[in-house]
Design an enzyme around this catalytic site. Structure first.
Site, PDB file in Angstrom:
ATOM      1  N   LYS A 101       0.424   3.643  -2.827  1.00  0.00           N
ATOM      2  CA  LYS A 101      -0.713   4.560  -2.905  1.00  0.00           C
ATOM      3  C   LYS A 101      -0.258   6.019  -2.842  1.00  0.00           C
ATOM      4  CE  LYS A 101      -4.427   1.635  -1.042  1.00  0.00           C
ATOM      5  NZ  LYS A 101      -3.891   0.408  -0.425  1.00  0.00           N
ATOM      6  N   SER A 144       0.798  -1.231   0.000  1.00  0.00           N
ATOM      7  CA  SER A 144       0.000   0.000   0.000  1.00  0.00           C
ATOM      8  C   SER A 144       0.827   1.276   0.000  1.00  0.00           C
ATOM      9  CB  SER A 144      -0.936   0.012   1.214  1.00  0.00           C
ATOM     10  OG  SER A 144      -1.975  -0.920   1.058  1.00  0.00           O
ATOM     11  N   LYS A 156       2.764   6.459   5.425  1.00  0.00           N
ATOM     12  CA  LYS A 156       1.959   5.364   4.876  1.00  0.00           C
ATOM     13  C   LYS A 156       2.537   4.007   5.275  1.00  0.00           C
ATOM     14  CE  LYS A 156      -1.515   4.069   2.483  1.00  0.00           C
ATOM     15  NZ  LYS A 156      -1.580   2.982   3.487  1.00  0.00           N
ATOM     16  N   SER A 160      -6.085   3.668   4.059  1.00  0.00           N
ATOM     17  CA  SER A 160      -5.508   2.888   2.960  1.00  0.00           C
ATOM     18  C   SER A 160      -6.568   2.122   2.178  1.00  0.00           C
ATOM     19  CB  SER A 160      -4.459   1.910   3.511  1.00  0.00           C
ATOM     20  OG  SER A 160      -3.618   1.429   2.486  1.00  0.00           O
TER      21      SER A 160
END
Length: 384
Positions: free
Chosen positions: A63, A60, A226, A124
């Site tokens: 992203k 993720s 993140k 997320s």
């Protein structure tokens, strides 16, 4: 002939100024994490690198590129925060109905870009990312093409994206150093949007979910960025913190548990501030030395830094470094102002040698016919 001229030791280096660097320091930290990068946020100097240039599955963490493209569309006016996009069956099945992170979007509902962004950033949400991609580009794959094009334009040469979520794909990779560069670009270019990364929770459809970033609330000054996890990638993190006006960005991957990710996130971020430092050798355009010129209108040409020259690494290492100007010389005219003609080599114990281009600080033409004739005679009689 290769000429080298040593400069003074780097013990009196000035304070850091902003300029990107891509050089890596490989000493000063031991961690079970893989693909580790520590970056100075102001300069972009990489302070620590452990296999940081090898492409890895980012999960993720990729992203960040999805969000960057949304930010750019907002800035251009193509969309606004109030723009609403429909939730397709594809987004619903591969997001809200999947085992991955999602924000419980309902099939055929319409959701604002404002909420979709918060879903993508804070929790997320895979479904949010797919809805954004389809709404902006028409399809996820069309949006992925734009992601790859933007990555190349930004110089993220290791990046190859295959989806907008980071779900497992053997060809979906990026290095930790490029993730750090991407993060720095996002922070510096879109500071207002970046503030969303510090939000601790997000509520949609009466469901509240927590931000998984273990640094938030646990490390003073942490404000992003993140997390990522898949079975293949392990547990990873892109983290950033601002302490006493200095920003550090850390990236790592490959840990076995969420608890290990939290432990290493706190430890690596602490080391980033306490054990590593940056220093500036020269500002862009500053003269750092000179090079000899044969049969030129002048005997020497000033050498100037093509960019801000900044080094980074473990504290204590820099005091033992030396810098040398190296070039093939004497240089032959004509030499154009701004032409790269030499390099500054910084080296020392426990330090990976770094090189920086130096440019001619002025134009140097050819010597007049009398000077050339005299030099020819001199070489004939006495040698050169």
């Amino acid at each position: 002939m290769m000429l080298r001229r040593a400069l003074s030791a780097l013990t009196l280096l000035g304070a850091v100024a902003a300029a990107p660097l891509a050089h890596a320091q490989t000493n000063g930290l031991t961690t079970p994490a893989r693909h580790v990068t520590i970056m100075d946020g102001a300069s972009g100097a990489i302070l620590f690198c452990d296999d940081c240039n090898t492409p890895m599955p980012p999960a993720s963490m990729s992203k960040l590129m999805t969000v960057l493209l949304v930010a750019e569309r907002l800035q251009s006016g193509q969309i606004t925060l109030d723009t609403r996009f429909p939730v397709s069956e594809n987004a619903w099945r591969n997001g809200a109905m999947s085992d991955g992170s999602h924000m419980f979007l309902e099939l055929n509902s319409e959701v604002s870009v404002r909420d979709l962004l918060r879903g993508a950033i804070v929790v997320s949400a895979n479904d949010a990312c797919i809805v954004l991609a389809e709404g902006i580009a028409g399809s996820e794959q069309a949006f992925v093409t734009q992601m790859n094009e933007r990555a190349q334009a930004l110089g993220l040469t290791s990046a190859r994206f295959r989806n907008v979520t980071g779900l497992p794909d053997p060809d979906h990779v990026i290095s930790s150093s490029d993730l750090a560069r991407l993060t720095r670009h996002l922070i510096n270019t879109y500071p207002e949007l970046y503030r969303i990364y510090s939000e601790r929770e997000f509520t949609h459809n009466n469901r509240t979910q927590q931000n998984r970033n273990p640094l938030l609330g646990a490390y003073t000054g942490a404000d992003g960025v993140k997390t990522g996890h898949t079975d293949d990638a392990g547990y990873g993190l892109v983290g950033s913190a601002l302490v006493n006006g200095q920003r550090r960005i850390i990236v790592f991957n490959g840990l076995d548990t969420m608890a290990a990710r939290r432990t290493e996130a706190l430890r690596i971020m602490s080391a980033a501030f306490n054990d590593f430092s940056v220093a500036q050798i020269a500002a862009q355009g500053e003269e750092v030395g000179e090079a000899q010129v044969r049969l030129g209108s002048r005997r020497t040409v000033p050498l100037v830094a093509q960019n801000n020259i900044i080094i980074g690494g473990p504290r204590g290492v820099q005091s033992a470094l030396t810098a040398s100007i190296v070039y093939d010389g004497p240089l032959q005219p004509p030499i154009a102002e701004g032409q790269v003609v030499a390099r500054l080599v910084v080296e020392g114990p426990n330090f990976q040698t770094q090189e920086f281009p130096l440019a001619a600080g002025r134009r140097i033409g050819k010597a007049n016919w009398f000077s050339r004739a005299w030099e020819g005679l001199r070489l004939t009689l006495f040698g050169g």
